[in-house]
Design a protein around this motif. Sequence first.
Motif, PDB file in Angstrom:
ATOM      1  N   LYS A   1      16.343   3.380 -25.496  1.00 40.10           N
ATOM      2  CA  LYS A   1      16.998   4.632 -25.903  1.00 40.10           C
ATOM      3  C   LYS A   1      16.815   5.649 -24.775  1.00 40.10           C
ATOM      4  CE  LYS A   1      12.928   6.337 -28.440  1.00 40.10           C
ATOM      5  NZ  LYS A   1      12.424   6.887 -29.715  1.00 40.10           N
ATOM      6  N   GLN A   2      17.796   6.510 -24.631  1.00 44.68           N
ATOM      7  CA  GLN A   2      17.733   7.524 -23.572  1.00 44.68           C
ATOM      8  C   GLN A   2      18.331   8.834 -24.069  1.00 44.68           C
ATOM      9  OE1 GLN A   2      20.398   8.863 -21.656  1.00 44.68           O
ATOM     10  NE2 GLN A   2      22.136   7.621 -22.358  1.00 44.68           N
ATOM     11  N   ARG A   3      17.827   9.947 -23.501  1.00 45.57           N
ATOM     12  CA  ARG A   3      18.288  11.276 -23.889  1.00 45.57           C
ATOM     13  C   ARG A   3      18.715  12.076 -22.651  1.00 45.57           C
ATOM     14  NH1 ARG A   3      13.423  10.857 -26.694  1.00 45.57           N
ATOM     15  NH2 ARG A   3      12.472  12.513 -25.438  1.00 45.57           N
ATOM     16  N   PHE A   4      19.345  11.397 -21.700  1.00 48.27           N
ATOM     17  CA  PHE A   4      19.826  12.081 -20.506  1.00 48.27           C
ATOM     18  C   PHE A   4      21.203  12.701 -20.762  1.00 48.27           C
ATOM     19  CE2 PHE A   4      17.099   8.780 -18.405  1.00 48.27           C
ATOM     20  CZ  PHE A   4      16.180   9.661 -17.862  1.00 48.27           C
ATOM     21  N   ASN A   5      21.443  13.833 -20.105  1.00 51.65           N
ATOM     22  CA  ASN A   5      22.775  14.442 -20.124  1.00 51.65           C
ATOM     23  C   ASN A   5      23.589  13.925 -18.946  1.00 51.65           C
ATOM     24  OD1 ASN A   5      22.041  16.004 -22.348  1.00 51.65           O
ATOM     25  ND2 ASN A   5      21.208  17.623 -21.047  1.00 51.65           N
ATOM     26  N   SER A   6      24.900  14.030 -19.055  1.00 50.52           N
ATOM     27  CA  SER A   6      25.769  13.505 -17.999  1.00 50.52           C
ATOM     28  C   SER A   6      25.663  14.313 -16.710  1.00 50.52           C
ATOM     29  CB  SER A   6      27.218  13.496 -18.481  1.00 50.52           C
ATOM     30  OG  SER A   6      27.625  14.810 -18.847  1.00 50.52           O
ATOM     31  N   ASN A   7      25.147  15.542 -16.786  1.00 53.29           N
ATOM     32  CA  ASN A   7      25.050  16.387 -15.584  1.00 53.29           C
ATOM     33  C   ASN A   7      23.670  16.355 -14.935  1.00 53.29           C
ATOM     34  OD1 ASN A   7      23.763  17.689 -17.651  1.00 53.29           O
ATOM     35  ND2 ASN A   7      24.516  19.732 -17.141  1.00 53.29           N
ATOM     36  N   GLN A   8      22.807  15.463 -15.401  1.00 56.68           N
ATOM     37  CA  GLN A   8      21.452  15.353 -14.819  1.00 56.68           C
ATOM     38  C   GLN A   8      21.482  14.294 -13.714  1.00 56.68           C
ATOM     39  OE1 GLN A   8      19.339  14.685 -18.513  1.00 56.68           O
ATOM     40  NE2 GLN A   8      18.619  16.811 -18.558  1.00 56.68           N
ATOM     41  N   ILE A   9      21.293  14.757 -12.475  1.00 54.91           N
ATOM     42  CA  ILE A   9      21.452  13.917 -11.291  1.00 54.91           C
ATOM     43  C   ILE A   9      20.092  13.682 -10.637  1.00 54.91           C
ATOM     44  CG2 ILE A   9      22.654  13.661  -9.087  1.00 54.91           C
ATOM     45  CD1 ILE A   9      24.513  13.803 -11.478  1.00 54.91           C
ATOM     46  N   ILE A  10      19.865  12.458 -10.182  1.00 53.63           N
ATOM     47  CA  ILE A  10      18.677  12.133  -9.398  1.00 53.63           C
ATOM     48  C   ILE A  10      19.129  11.617  -8.035  1.00 53.63           C
ATOM     49  CG2 ILE A  10      17.085  11.684 -11.302  1.00 53.63           C
ATOM     50  CD1 ILE A  10      17.823   8.772 -11.199  1.00 53.63           C
ATOM     51  N   CYS A  11      18.349  11.920  -7.016  1.00 56.62           N
ATOM     52  CA  CYS A  11      18.677  11.476  -5.658  1.00 56.62           C
ATOM     53  C   CYS A  11      17.745  10.315  -5.318  1.00 56.62           C
ATOM     54  CB  CYS A  11      18.495  12.632  -4.673  1.00 56.62           C
ATOM     55  SG  CYS A  11      19.234  12.331  -3.060  1.00 56.62           S
TER      56      CYS A  11
END
Length: 354
Positions: free
Chosen positions: A230-240
């Motif tokens: 399960k995950q609770r990430f938003n579509s605008n959360q970016i990782i480099c």
Amino acid sequence: MKLKTKLPLLFLLIFLLMFLLIAAFFVLYIKSLFSDEGHALLGNIFSPVHFQMLLLLSFLMGLIFVVLTIFFHFNITKPIETLNSRLKKVNIGNSRTPLHSRRKDEIGDLYNHFNEMEERLYQAHREQVDMIAAIAHDLKTPLTSITGFVELLSMQKNLTKMETQDYYELIMKKSRHMVELIETFSMYTKNEAIVETIDMRPMEAHRLFENIATEYETELSGFNFRLTWKQRFNSNQIICINENMIRRVFGNLFSNAVRYGNKKDLHVYLTGYAQDSYSYFQIEDNGVGVPSKDLSSLFLKFFTVDKSRQMDNQGSGLGLSSCKLIIEHHGGQIHAFQANHGGLGIRFTLPLKI
């Protein structure tokens, strides 16, 4: 309060005190030049009254500089002398006690950074010792077997051709295992150099999570194991990240869960979420777990919980150490904990792109 704020305020306060003292002296001096009747006197500035005022002013100025000297000695000079003295005594072979400071300014930060540096030096020394012990242990076992088989072949002349061939095959097997161990050690050294030059690109955290989850859900089902995610990430959360390196981290963690879980109905749990300015990825299992005393050592080079099972599981003790190297190069952290499901839990962070 930081020194960069404290020192300017202190000098400003001293300047104001000196200005007030000098202003008070001139006010008193001007008043003394005029009589009560309102006409100017040809008073002498070196009269007893003026001399007393100058003496008082000099005393107060000297007192200010004494206070300044004491302040700088106990707040700057003495802490730096203590640190210099400690630096001269840094020795891997000596026992050590951390430098303690309750200060919240740059001196306190300097003490904390020194303690961290000293801890890293001792940890690097322990890793070197563990590395030598691990290499010696891993190479000694197959080398002992090879020596025994060679002695057996040289002493027993009545062996059948089939028996002789079996011993030669065992010697070849042990020799190949030694070569694989040496290549593993060499590969880790190469990875350290490669990590320093990897390219990183932006990627949606939820997309990375879902790709990993669907991939290993299929792979684990092939072993009749389960993966719940399960995950609770938003579509605008970016990782480099460097995706290949991060995939290597997930590969190591899932591989360890399967290899060391020691459970027929192994169940792995994958969780992802964002908090503050970091993304969190967490892998837990319901396996046999790791003793609490070994959790802090899992990411040390060549550390294995059970040396007796290391050969059977073909572990080198470098997997989690490689994970730590990759995650820290990405600006994150990784640690182990006792999972709520009974086994081992690994959680690592990756900074979100702002």
